[in-house]
Write a protein that holds these residues in place. Structure first.
Motif, PDB file in Angstrom:
ATOM      1  N   ALA A   1       5.531  11.319   8.131  1.00 63.41           N
ATOM      2  CA  ALA A   1       6.649  10.409   8.402  1.00 63.41           C
ATOM      3  C   ALA A   1       6.894   9.479   7.219  1.00 63.41           C
ATOM      4  CB  ALA A   1       6.365   9.599   9.662  1.00 63.41           C
ATOM      5  N   ILE A   2       5.838   8.952   6.640  1.00 62.14           N
ATOM      6  CA  ILE A   2       5.992   8.010   5.528  1.00 62.14           C
ATOM      7  C   ILE A   2       6.489   8.731   4.280  1.00 62.14           C
ATOM      8  CG2 ILE A   2       4.725   6.469   3.982  1.00 62.14           C
ATOM      9  CD1 ILE A   2       3.093   5.667   6.508  1.00 62.14           C
ATOM     10  N   LYS A   3       5.978   9.937   4.016  1.00 57.16           N
ATOM     11  CA  LYS A   3       6.477  10.700   2.865  1.00 57.16           C
ATOM     12  C   LYS A   3       7.966  10.995   3.018  1.00 57.16           C
ATOM     13  CE  LYS A   3       2.312  13.053   1.274  1.00 57.16           C
ATOM     14  NZ  LYS A   3       1.643  14.361   1.109  1.00 57.16           N
ATOM     15  N   SER A   4       8.374  11.332   4.221  1.00 54.77           N
ATOM     16  CA  SER A   4       9.790  11.603   4.481  1.00 54.77           C
ATOM     17  C   SER A   4      10.631  10.350   4.256  1.00 54.77           C
ATOM     18  CB  SER A   4       9.966  12.098   5.913  1.00 54.77           C
ATOM     19  OG  SER A   4      11.312  12.309   6.209  1.00 54.77           O
ATOM     20  N   ARG A   5      10.157   9.221   4.777  1.00 55.04           N
ATOM     21  CA  ARG A   5      10.881   7.963   4.583  1.00 55.04           C
ATOM     22  C   ARG A   5      10.930   7.568   3.110  1.00 55.04           C
ATOM     23  NH1 ARG A   5       9.375   3.231   8.564  1.00 55.04           N
ATOM     24  NH2 ARG A   5      11.064   2.328   7.322  1.00 55.04           N
ATOM     25  N   MET A   6       9.855   7.841   2.362  1.00 54.99           N
ATOM     26  CA  MET A   6       9.840   7.524   0.931  1.00 54.99           C
ATOM     27  C   MET A   6      10.967   8.282   0.221  1.00 54.99           C
ATOM     28  SD  MET A   6       5.727   7.562   0.215  1.00 54.99           S
ATOM     29  CE  MET A   6       5.862   7.545  -1.563  1.00 54.99           C
ATOM     30  N   ASP A   7      11.138   9.540   0.562  1.00 50.99           N
ATOM     31  CA  ASP A   7      12.193  10.351  -0.053  1.00 50.99           C
ATOM     32  C   ASP A   7      13.586   9.889   0.375  1.00 50.99           C
ATOM     33  OD1 ASP A   7      10.346  11.905  -1.372  1.00 50.99           O
ATOM     34  OD2 ASP A   7      10.350  13.489   0.149  1.00 50.99           O
ATOM     35  N   GLN A   8      13.759   9.652   1.664  1.00 48.67           N
ATOM     36  CA  GLN A   8      15.073   9.311   2.196  1.00 48.67           C
ATOM     37  C   GLN A   8      15.520   7.900   1.832  1.00 48.67           C
ATOM     38  OE1 GLN A   8      14.830  10.002   6.399  1.00 48.67           O
ATOM     39  NE2 GLN A   8      14.834  12.231   6.172  1.00 48.67           N
ATOM     40  N   GLU A   9      14.589   6.962   1.845  1.00 44.27           N
ATOM     41  CA  GLU A   9      14.935   5.557   1.657  1.00 44.27           C
ATOM     42  C   GLU A   9      14.632   5.042   0.257  1.00 44.27           C
ATOM     43  OE1 GLU A   9      12.944   3.413   4.784  1.00 44.27           O
ATOM     44  OE2 GLU A   9      13.702   4.790   6.319  1.00 44.27           O
TER      45      GLU A   9
ATOM     46  N   GLU B   1      -6.629   1.487   8.990  1.00 48.82           N
ATOM     47  CA  GLU B   1      -5.770   2.659   9.223  1.00 48.82           C
ATOM     48  C   GLU B   1      -4.730   2.796   8.112  1.00 48.82           C
ATOM     49  OE1 GLU B   1      -5.765   3.081  14.074  1.00 48.82           O
ATOM     50  OE2 GLU B   1      -4.493   1.544  13.168  1.00 48.82           O
ATOM     51  N   LYS B   2      -4.161   1.676   7.700  1.00 54.85           N
ATOM     52  CA  LYS B   2      -3.169   1.703   6.625  1.00 54.85           C
ATOM     53  C   LYS B   2      -3.792   2.202   5.326  1.00 54.85           C
ATOM     54  CE  LYS B   2      -0.241  -1.942   8.516  1.00 54.85           C
ATOM     55  NZ  LYS B   2       0.311  -3.279   8.342  1.00 54.85           N
TER      56      LYS B   2
ATOM     57  N   ALA C   1      -4.510   9.100   1.874  1.00 52.34           N
ATOM     58  CA  ALA C   1      -4.061  10.481   2.094  1.00 52.34           C
ATOM     59  C   ALA C   1      -2.751  10.766   1.361  1.00 52.34           C
ATOM     60  CB  ALA C   1      -3.897  10.743   3.583  1.00 52.34           C
ATOM     61  N   ILE C   2      -1.869   9.781   1.301  1.00 53.16           N
ATOM     62  CA  ILE C   2      -0.580   9.972   0.610  1.00 53.16           C
ATOM     63  C   ILE C   2      -0.794  10.082  -0.882  1.00 53.16           C
ATOM     64  CG2 ILE C   2       1.582   8.794   0.015  1.00 53.16           C
ATOM     65  CD1 ILE C   2       1.630   7.717   2.877  1.00 53.16           C
ATOM     66  N   ASN C   3      -1.689   9.281  -1.431  1.00 54.05           N
ATOM     67  CA  ASN C   3      -1.903   9.250  -2.882  1.00 54.05           C
ATOM     68  C   ASN C   3      -2.806  10.358  -3.396  1.00 54.05           C
ATOM     69  OD1 ASN C   3      -0.266   7.006  -3.205  1.00 54.05           O
ATOM     70  ND2 ASN C   3      -1.927   5.606  -2.760  1.00 54.05           N
ATOM     71  N   SER C   4      -3.389  11.137  -2.502  1.00 57.05           N
ATOM     72  CA  SER C   4      -4.275  12.211  -2.983  1.00 57.05           C
ATOM     73  C   SER C   4      -3.583  13.553  -3.051  1.00 57.05           C
ATOM     74  CB  SER C   4      -5.486  12.322  -2.092  1.00 57.05           C
ATOM     75  OG  SER C   4      -5.123  12.681  -0.781  1.00 57.05           O
TER      76      SER C   4
ATOM     77  N   ALA D   1       5.243   3.626  -0.341  1.00 56.59           N
ATOM     78  CA  ALA D   1       4.477   3.723   0.902  1.00 56.59           C
ATOM     79  C   ALA D   1       3.981   2.364   1.392  1.00 56.59           C
ATOM     80  CB  ALA D   1       3.305   4.676   0.700  1.00 56.59           C
ATOM     81  N   GLU D   2       3.596   1.497   0.476  1.00 54.91           N
ATOM     82  CA  GLU D   2       3.085   0.185   0.870  1.00 54.91           C
ATOM     83  C   GLU D   2       4.139  -0.618   1.631  1.00 54.91           C
ATOM     84  OE1 GLU D   2       2.871   1.358  -2.291  1.00 54.91           O
ATOM     85  OE2 GLU D   2       0.724   1.676  -2.517  1.00 54.91           O
ATOM     86  N   ASP D   3       5.378  -0.586   1.152  1.00 56.03           N
ATOM     87  CA  ASP D   3       6.469  -1.310   1.825  1.00 56.03           C
ATOM     88  C   ASP D   3       6.714  -0.748   3.223  1.00 56.03           C
ATOM     89  OD1 ASP D   3       6.828  -2.925  -0.372  1.00 56.03           O
ATOM     90  OD2 ASP D   3       8.533  -1.791  -1.151  1.00 56.03           O
ATOM     91  N   ILE D   4       6.718   0.564   3.317  1.00 53.33           N
ATOM     92  CA  ILE D   4       6.979   1.202   4.601  1.00 53.33           C
ATOM     93  C   ILE D   4       5.853   0.898   5.588  1.00 53.33           C
ATOM     94  CG2 ILE D   4       7.233   3.426   5.764  1.00 53.33           C
ATOM     95  CD1 ILE D   4       8.602   4.421   3.143  1.00 53.33           C
TER      96      ILE D   4
END
Length: 48
Positions: A12-20, A38-39, A45-48, A24-27
């Motif tokens: 979900a966050i990767k998708s939002r990063m592309d669309q918006e 958890e964050k 996981a996103i940065n690896s 990731a930190e802001d989202i």
């Protein structure tokens, strides 16, 4: 955090990063019910 939950958040966050065009930190700041741990796990996981 269960793997299935982390996978959903990462996708979900990767998708939002592309669309918006945001990072990731802001989202993640918008997800107020997630703990700091958890964050950090999601960010890792996103940065690896």
């Amino acid at each position: 955090m269960p793997i299935w939950k982390k996978t959903i958040f990462v996708n979900a966050i990767k998708s939002r990063m592309d669309q918006e065009n945001r990072n990731a930190e802001d989202i993640l700041q918008e997800y107020i019910k997630l703990t700091g741990e958890e964050k950090a796990e999601i960010l890792s996981a996103i940065n690896s």
